[in-house]
Design an enzyme around this catalytic site. Structure first.
Site, PDB file in Angstrom:
ATOM      1  N   LYS A  45      45.163   4.192  18.614  1.00 40.03           N
ATOM      2  CA  LYS A  45      44.797   2.825  19.046  1.00 40.03           C
ATOM      3  C   LYS A  45      43.882   3.298  20.532  1.00 40.03           C
ATOM      4  CE  LYS A  45      48.421  -0.390  17.674  1.00 40.03           C
ATOM      5  NZ  LYS A  45      49.175  -1.519  18.253  1.00 40.03           N
ATOM      6  N   LYS A  47      44.848   3.528  23.457  1.00 34.01           N
ATOM      7  CA  LYS A  47      45.295   3.181  24.676  1.00 34.01           C
ATOM      8  C   LYS A  47      46.653   3.478  24.633  1.00 34.01           C
ATOM      9  CE  LYS A  47      45.961  -1.459  22.153  1.00 34.01           C
ATOM     10  NZ  LYS A  47      45.462  -2.631  22.132  1.00 34.01           N
TER      11      LYS A  47
END
Length: 135
Positions: A45, A47
């Site tokens: 992702k 993140k």
């Protein structure tokens, strides 16, 4: 005894998370939940979760529908199946019919496992919560 398996990040735990765990448990006797590690989430992702892994795992482990929590260190579901047998994996229905999950269905069958797709709770997701927080 039917052993079930599902995975998730479970960041900013909400009613949609609870619903999917409850629905999964309704279809098995023993539910194993793979909670994605911070490193795993960052790898796909790009993140870092708002809530750290240890806290997310503790929250999920406290839920009555969950029998066991394990760290999910890779997105490859077949690796976990080979390591630890389960009968059915529960996954969001948005993946049903995709090439990746058709392949998983074929591979899982070789190990006597299947995938059951569950619908998501409408109107809630961690992404929606993130948008509300950030405006």
């Amino acid at each position: 005894m039917i052993i079930g398996y599902t995975t998730g990040v479970f960041d900013m735990f909400h009613i949609g998370h609870l619903n999917i765990l409850q629905r999964a448990k309704e279809h098995c006797d023993y539910l194993i939940v793979g909670v994605s590690t911070d490193e795993c989430v960052e790898s796909y992702k790009h993140k870092i979760p708002i809530i750290p892994y240890e806290q997310r795992a503790a929250i999920v482990e406290a839920i009555k529908y969950v029998d066991e929590v394990v760290p999910q260190t890779t997105m490859d579901k077949l690796i976990f199946l080979k390591k630890r047998h389960f009968d059915v994996m529960f996954h969001g229905d948005e993946w049903k019919g995709t090439e990746l999950y058709k392949k998983y269905e074929e591979e899982f069958a070789k190990y006597g496992a299947k995938i059951e797709y569950l619908s998501h709770t409408e109107g809630i997701s961690s992404s929606m919560l993130r948008e509300k927080i950030h405006g």
